[in-house]
Design a protein around this motif. Structure first.
Motif, short mmCIF file in Angstrom:
data_model
loop_
_atom_site.label_atom_id
_atom_site.label_comp_id
_atom_site.label_asym_id
_atom_site.label_seq_id
_atom_site.Cartn_x
_atom_site.Cartn_y
_atom_site.Cartn_z
N UNK A 10 0.78 -1.23 0.00
CA UNK A 10 0.00 0.00 0.00
C UNK A 10 0.80 1.27 0.00
N UNK A 11 2.13 1.16 -0.04
CA UNK A 11 2.97 2.36 -0.11
C UNK A 11 2.83 2.92 -1.53
N UNK A 12 2.47 4.18 -1.65
CA UNK A 12 2.27 4.78 -2.98
C UNK A 12 3.49 5.54 -3.48
N UNK A 13 4.33 6.00 -2.54
CA UNK A 13 5.52 6.77 -2.90
C UNK A 13 6.49 6.74 -1.73
N UNK A 14 7.74 7.05 -2.03
CA UNK A 14 8.76 7.12 -0.98
C UNK A 14 9.59 8.38 -1.18
N UNK A 15 10.16 8.84 -0.08
CA UNK A 15 11.08 9.98 -0.11
C UNK A 15 12.37 9.56 0.58
N UNK A 16 13.49 10.03 0.05
CA UNK A 16 14.79 9.70 0.61
C UNK A 16 15.30 10.86 1.45
N UNK A 17 15.73 10.54 2.66
CA UNK A 17 16.27 11.53 3.59
C UNK A 17 17.70 11.18 3.97
N UNK A 18 18.52 12.20 4.10
CA UNK A 18 19.84 12.08 4.72
C UNK A 18 19.69 12.76 6.06
N UNK A 19 19.64 11.98 7.12
CA UNK A 19 19.31 12.54 8.42
C UNK A 19 17.89 13.09 8.35
N UNK A 20 17.74 14.38 8.65
CA UNK A 20 16.43 15.03 8.58
C UNK A 20 16.22 15.81 7.28
N UNK A 21 17.22 15.80 6.39
CA UNK A 21 17.16 16.58 5.15
C UNK A 21 16.55 15.74 4.02
N UNK A 22 15.48 16.27 3.42
CA UNK A 22 14.88 15.61 2.26
C UNK A 22 15.84 15.73 1.08
N UNK A 23 16.23 14.59 0.52
CA UNK A 23 17.11 14.57 -0.64
C UNK A 23 16.28 14.59 -1.92
N UNK A 24 15.29 13.71 -2.01
CA UNK A 24 14.33 13.75 -3.11
C UNK A 24 13.07 12.97 -2.74
N UNK A 25 12.03 13.27 -3.48
CA UNK A 25 10.76 12.60 -3.25
C UNK A 25 9.69 13.63 -2.98
N UNK A 26 8.48 13.18 -2.93
CA UNK A 26 8.09 11.79 -3.03
C UNK A 26 8.22 11.25 -4.46
N UNK A 27 8.64 10.00 -4.52
CA UNK A 27 8.84 9.29 -5.78
C UNK A 27 7.79 8.17 -5.84
N UNK A 28 6.98 8.19 -6.86
CA UNK A 28 5.89 7.23 -7.00
C UNK A 28 6.42 5.81 -7.16
N UNK A 29 5.71 4.85 -6.58
CA UNK A 29 6.03 3.44 -6.77
C UNK A 29 5.10 2.79 -7.79
N UNK A 30 4.21 3.58 -8.37
CA UNK A 30 3.29 3.05 -9.39
C UNK A 30 4.05 2.74 -10.66
N UNK A 31 3.65 1.67 -11.35
CA UNK A 31 4.28 1.36 -12.64
C UNK A 31 4.12 2.52 -13.62
N UNK A 32 5.08 2.67 -14.51
CA UNK A 32 4.99 3.75 -15.49
C UNK A 32 3.71 3.60 -16.31
N UNK A 33 3.10 4.74 -16.60
CA UNK A 33 1.90 4.76 -17.42
C UNK A 33 0.61 4.58 -16.63
N UNK A 34 0.72 4.51 -15.30
CA UNK A 34 -0.51 4.38 -14.50
C UNK A 34 -0.74 5.62 -13.68
#
Length: 71
Positions: free
Chosen positions: A47-71
């Protein structure tokens, strides 16, 4: 500094972060990204729809969708 993923999920969805490995921290960005490459099918199925990457408390990137491309 450690690297970690944070899950985004639809309201009302309960995620077992520990059971999915989301409590893990990684020593390097590449390690975190490699782990996600292996774990994303299980995350999406749980049920996770997206994830974000953190270095410590700093957002590096995201949210990044986990849905297949084209959906």
């Amino acid at each position: 500094m450690s690297w970690r993923w944070q899950a985004d999920k639809p309201r009302g969805v309960v995620i077992d972060a520990a059971g999915l490995g989301l409590e893990q921290t990684f020593p390097a960005q590449g390690d975190a990204e490699s782990w996600l490459g292996e774990a994303y099918p299980e995350l999406a199925e749980a049920g996770v729809t997206a994830v974000s990457l953190f270095e410590g408390d700093r957002l590096v990137y995201g949210p990044m969708s986990l849905a297949p491309e084209g959906t």
